[in-house]
Scaffold this motif. Sequence first.
Motif, PDB file in Angstrom:
ATOM      1  N   LEU A  31     -53.919  23.679  13.408  1.00  0.00           N
ATOM      2  CA  LEU A  31     -53.883  24.414  12.143  1.00  0.00           C
ATOM      3  C   LEU A  31     -54.080  23.453  10.973  1.00  0.00           C
ATOM      4  CD1 LEU A  31     -53.422  26.896  10.377  1.00  0.00           C
ATOM      5  CD2 LEU A  31     -50.954  26.525  10.627  1.00  0.00           C
ATOM      6  N   ALA A  32     -53.407  22.291  11.013  1.00  0.00           N
ATOM      7  CA  ALA A  32     -53.593  21.293   9.956  1.00  0.00           C
ATOM      8  C   ALA A  32     -55.047  20.828   9.918  1.00  0.00           C
ATOM      9  CB  ALA A  32     -52.660  20.110  10.172  1.00  0.00           C
ATOM     10  N   PHE A  33     -55.635  20.631  11.099  1.00  0.00           N
ATOM     11  CA  PHE A  33     -57.055  20.263  11.141  1.00  0.00           C
ATOM     12  C   PHE A  33     -57.914  21.359  10.518  1.00  0.00           C
ATOM     13  CE2 PHE A  33     -60.776  21.620  13.596  1.00  0.00           C
ATOM     14  CZ  PHE A  33     -61.680  20.645  13.214  1.00  0.00           C
ATOM     15  N   SER A  34     -57.601  22.614  10.801  1.00  0.00           N
ATOM     16  CA  SER A  34     -58.398  23.726  10.270  1.00  0.00           C
ATOM     17  C   SER A  34     -58.330  23.780   8.746  1.00  0.00           C
ATOM     18  CB  SER A  34     -57.914  25.052  10.862  1.00  0.00           C
ATOM     19  OG  SER A  34     -58.057  25.061  12.276  1.00  0.00           O
ATOM     20  N   LEU A  35     -57.147  23.495   8.194  1.00  0.00           N
ATOM     21  CA  LEU A  35     -57.024  23.482   6.737  1.00  0.00           C
ATOM     22  C   LEU A  35     -57.866  22.360   6.133  1.00  0.00           C
ATOM     23  CD1 LEU A  35     -53.179  24.124   6.335  1.00  0.00           C
ATOM     24  CD2 LEU A  35     -55.045  25.779   6.303  1.00  0.00           C
ATOM     25  N   MET A  36     -57.807  21.172   6.739  1.00  0.00           N
ATOM     26  CA  MET A  36     -58.624  20.061   6.251  1.00  0.00           C
ATOM     27  C   MET A  36     -60.105  20.358   6.420  1.00  0.00           C
ATOM     28  SD  MET A  36     -56.778  16.490   7.301  1.00  0.00           S
ATOM     29  CE  MET A  36     -58.012  15.593   6.366  1.00  0.00           C
ATOM     30  N   ASP A  37     -60.463  20.976   7.529  1.00  0.00           N
ATOM     31  CA  ASP A  37     -61.862  21.297   7.784  1.00  0.00           C
ATOM     32  C   ASP A  37     -62.392  22.282   6.744  1.00  0.00           C
ATOM     33  OD1 ASP A  37     -64.233  21.103   9.521  1.00  0.00           O
ATOM     34  OD2 ASP A  37     -63.808  23.197   9.978  1.00  0.00           O
ATOM     35  N   ALA A  38     -61.547  23.232   6.331  1.00  0.00           N
ATOM     36  CA  ALA A  38     -61.968  24.183   5.294  1.00  0.00           C
ATOM     37  C   ALA A  38     -62.211  23.466   3.969  1.00  0.00           C
ATOM     38  CB  ALA A  38     -60.902  25.274   5.117  1.00  0.00           C
ATOM     39  N   VAL A  39     -61.360  22.481   3.658  1.00  0.00           N
ATOM     40  CA  VAL A  39     -61.546  21.709   2.431  1.00  0.00           C
ATOM     41  C   VAL A  39     -62.854  20.925   2.481  1.00  0.00           C
ATOM     42  CG1 VAL A  39     -60.633  19.800   1.061  1.00  0.00           C
ATOM     43  CG2 VAL A  39     -59.090  21.568   1.920  1.00  0.00           C
ATOM     44  N   VAL A  40     -63.115  20.264   3.621  1.00  0.00           N
ATOM     45  CA  VAL A  40     -64.330  19.456   3.757  1.00  0.00           C
ATOM     46  C   VAL A  40     -65.571  20.348   3.718  1.00  0.00           C
ATOM     47  CG1 VAL A  40     -65.608  17.911   5.295  1.00  0.00           C
ATOM     48  CG2 VAL A  40     -63.146  17.606   4.979  1.00  0.00           C
ATOM     49  N   ASP A  41     -65.500  21.528   4.325  1.00  0.00           N
ATOM     50  CA  ASP A  41     -66.645  22.442   4.278  1.00  0.00           C
ATOM     51  C   ASP A  41     -66.997  22.817   2.848  1.00  0.00           C
ATOM     52  OD1 ASP A  41     -66.934  22.431   7.001  1.00  0.00           O
ATOM     53  OD2 ASP A  41     -65.900  24.328   7.344  1.00  0.00           O
ATOM     54  N   TYR A  47     -66.621  20.870   0.343  1.00  0.00           N
ATOM     55  CA  TYR A  47     -67.346  19.731  -0.226  1.00  0.00           C
ATOM     56  C   TYR A  47     -68.851  19.927  -0.040  1.00  0.00           C
ATOM     57  CZ  TYR A  47     -62.927  17.100  -0.410  1.00  0.00           C
ATOM     58  OH  TYR A  47     -61.655  16.679  -0.690  1.00  0.00           O
ATOM     59  N   PHE A  48     -69.230  20.367   1.164  1.00  0.00           N
ATOM     60  CA  PHE A  48     -70.654  20.613   1.429  1.00  0.00           C
ATOM     61  C   PHE A  48     -71.208  21.656   0.459  1.00  0.00           C
ATOM     62  CE2 PHE A  48     -69.532  18.878   5.634  1.00  0.00           C
ATOM     63  CZ  PHE A  48     -70.584  17.998   5.828  1.00  0.00           C
ATOM     64  N   LEU A  49     -70.444  22.745   0.257  1.00  0.00           N
ATOM     65  CA  LEU A  49     -70.909  23.804  -0.636  1.00  0.00           C
ATOM     66  C   LEU A  49     -71.068  23.295  -2.062  1.00  0.00           C
ATOM     67  CD1 LEU A  49     -68.757  26.828   0.635  1.00  0.00           C
ATOM     68  CD2 LEU A  49     -71.133  26.270   1.200  1.00  0.00           C
ATOM     69  N   ALA A  50     -70.098  22.486  -2.512  1.00  0.00           N
ATOM     70  CA  ALA A  50     -70.175  21.963  -3.874  1.00  0.00           C
ATOM     71  C   ALA A  50     -71.384  21.054  -4.048  1.00  0.00           C
ATOM     72  CB  ALA A  50     -68.892  21.210  -4.223  1.00  0.00           C
ATOM     73  N   ILE A  51     -71.614  20.173  -3.054  1.00  0.00           N
ATOM     74  CA  ILE A  51     -72.741  19.238  -3.158  1.00  0.00           C
ATOM     75  C   ILE A  51     -74.064  19.987  -3.059  1.00  0.00           C
ATOM     76  CG2 ILE A  51     -73.850  17.239  -2.101  1.00  0.00           C
ATOM     77  CD1 ILE A  51     -71.077  16.370  -1.160  1.00  0.00           C
ATOM     78  N   TYR A  83     -63.986  13.522  10.918  1.00  0.00           N
ATOM     79  CA  TYR A  83     -64.361  12.234  10.337  1.00  0.00           C
ATOM     80  C   TYR A  83     -65.883  12.147  10.154  1.00  0.00           C
ATOM     81  CZ  TYR A  83     -64.923   7.214   9.719  1.00  0.00           C
ATOM     82  OH  TYR A  83     -65.274   5.975   9.234  1.00  0.00           O
ATOM     83  N   ASP A  84     -66.616  12.610  11.161  1.00  0.00           N
ATOM     84  CA  ASP A  84     -68.077  12.624  11.042  1.00  0.00           C
ATOM     85  C   ASP A  84     -68.526  13.483   9.867  1.00  0.00           C
ATOM     86  OD1 ASP A  84     -68.226  11.007  13.262  1.00  0.00           O
ATOM     87  OD2 ASP A  84     -68.553  12.663  14.659  1.00  0.00           O
ATOM     88  N   HIS A  85     -67.849  14.610   9.656  1.00  0.00           N
ATOM     89  CA  HIS A  85     -68.198  15.469   8.522  1.00  0.00           C
ATOM     90  C   HIS A  85     -67.922  14.767   7.194  1.00  0.00           C
ATOM     91  CE1 HIS A  85     -67.792  19.451  11.004  1.00  0.00           C
ATOM     92  NE2 HIS A  85     -68.804  18.688  11.381  1.00  0.00           N
ATOM     93  N   ALA A  86     -66.794  14.049   7.119  1.00  0.00           N
ATOM     94  CA  ALA A  86     -66.476  13.327   5.887  1.00  0.00           C
ATOM     95  C   ALA A  86     -67.522  12.251   5.599  1.00  0.00           C
ATOM     96  CB  ALA A  86     -65.083  12.712   5.979  1.00  0.00           C
ATOM     97  N   VAL A  87     -67.971  11.550   6.643  1.00  0.00           N
ATOM     98  CA  VAL A  87     -69.016  10.535   6.471  1.00  0.00           C
ATOM     99  C   VAL A  87     -70.313  11.193   6.001  1.00  0.00           C
ATOM    100  CG1 VAL A  87     -70.449   8.848   7.677  1.00  0.00           C
ATOM    101  CG2 VAL A  87     -67.999   8.947   8.127  1.00  0.00           C
ATOM    102  N   GLN A  88     -70.618  12.355   6.579  1.00  0.00           N
ATOM    103  CA  GLN A  88     -71.837  13.067   6.186  1.00  0.00           C
ATOM    104  C   GLN A  88     -71.771  13.507   4.724  1.00  0.00           C
ATOM    105  OE1 GLN A  88     -72.732  16.422   8.681  1.00  0.00           O
ATOM    106  NE2 GLN A  88     -74.625  16.922   7.589  1.00  0.00           N
ATOM    107  N   VAL A  89     -70.594  13.954   4.287  1.00  0.00           N
ATOM    108  CA  VAL A  89     -70.432  14.344   2.888  1.00  0.00           C
ATOM    109  C   VAL A  89     -70.668  13.142   1.979  1.00  0.00           C
ATOM    110  CG1 VAL A  89     -68.769  15.115   1.161  1.00  0.00           C
ATOM    111  CG2 VAL A  89     -68.897  16.280   3.346  1.00  0.00           C
ATOM    112  N   MET A  90     -70.115  11.978   2.364  1.00  0.00           N
ATOM    113  CA  MET A  90     -70.311  10.789   1.547  1.00  0.00           C
ATOM    114  C   MET A  90     -71.784  10.408   1.488  1.00  0.00           C
ATOM    115  SD  MET A  90     -67.896   9.628  -0.184  1.00  0.00           S
ATOM    116  CE  MET A  90     -68.936   8.251  -0.660  1.00  0.00           C
ATOM    117  N   ASP A  91     -72.488  10.539   2.606  1.00  0.00           N
ATOM    118  CA  ASP A  91     -73.927  10.248   2.600  1.00  0.00           C
ATOM    119  C   ASP A  91     -74.663  11.186   1.643  1.00  0.00           C
ATOM    120  OD1 ASP A  91     -73.576   8.239   4.443  1.00  0.00           O
ATOM    121  OD2 ASP A  91     -74.107   9.467   6.181  1.00  0.00           O
ATOM    122  N   MET A  92     -74.285  12.456   1.658  1.00  0.00           N
ATOM    123  CA  MET A  92     -74.927  13.410   0.752  1.00  0.00           C
ATOM    124  C   MET A  92     -74.634  13.070  -0.707  1.00  0.00           C
ATOM    125  SD  MET A  92     -74.195  16.990   2.792  1.00  0.00           S
ATOM    126  CE  MET A  92     -74.939  17.988   1.495  1.00  0.00           C
TER     127      MET A  92
END
Length: 360
Positions: free
Chosen positions: A178-188, A190-194, A264-273
């Motif tokens: 559940l904690a992972f899902s909350l963080m994953d929603a936040v990171v997702d 980030y993609f929308l904002a970028i 973690y891979d998603h966070a790295v991808q966001v930083m690349d974007m």
Amino acid sequence: MTTPRRRPSLQPMPQEKLFTAPGTPVFVGQRRSEQARLDLFLYDAETVAEISPATLEDCRGARSRPGLLWINVSAVHDMALLQALGEEFALHPLTLEDIANTSHRPKWEEFPDYGFLAMKMVHRQGHGRGVTVEHVSVILGDGFVLSFLEDSGDVFEAVRQRIRRGAGRIRALGADYLAFSLMDAVVDHYFLAIESIGEWVQHFEDRLLSNAMQPEIGGLYRFKRELLEVRRAVWPLREVISAINRSESPLLKKENRVFWRDLYDHAVQVMDMVENARESLASMHDTYLSSLSNRMNEVMKILTIISTIFIPLTFIAGIYGMNFKHMPELEWRDGYFLILALMGVIAVSLVVYFRRQRWL
């Protein structure tokens, strides 16, 4: 519509926070909501109970019931509510202090009975309205998850829907998932904002190349500020997720480690974007300056050509404008028309020459 106030990069320490004992919770930030709100989920693989809004008594009663408990708290400026939840779930005073400090840097911290996660939630509300960054705190405990937000709005609705429908594995994999899902929603988000910024940057680039006008530079700097806000939120999050992956806490199940690695891979991808978008903006800034320089050069070229055409004409007019008494041409019957014809021939000849040289 009014433009929301943008959070300053450095929050000044309030007077009441100075010289207080460590672990004293004092709200630091902009008050975004008038009244705090509790939302409660209690579920297992078979059943789910939801109370919204909930009370402290509901939370205390839910703790004694079987199932995974998720309590979402909106508006962390309510210190009385924060301390009451801290007493109920035996939270360390330093944890309460970090929850109330909305300018705190993202981090992961382990305590004997729970793990504390701080991160930033990003919203982009549309063109010209900027990026809103809010502080999010998550407590991961044995059989419960607490989330704390600055405002009543959040990005967790998709998680709530999955819990209500029993979709996927969220109702079966425990509190750490559940904690992972909350963080994953936040990171997702980030993609929308970028992606939203990227669409406007592309539109801005098309307008910039077609017509390099001076007011456009303000939009360029606005996009750079928005990307900087996102970068400040995302950059430390990689370290946080990396620390979670290295953690040996029993609260983090081995079978769920793969999800944290994917995050973690998603966070790295966001930083690349983000970095790619920043490089694009830097390139657009250079293109903007080059466009202005080219337009200025074109203007100067036209003015120079006009001046060059009129130099011999001015020379001829200057000669025959002298007041000497003995100038034979002044007595010619058709002298005026001959001089005009000569001046016309010179002007046309220069224009033809410039065209052959591709200067026009």
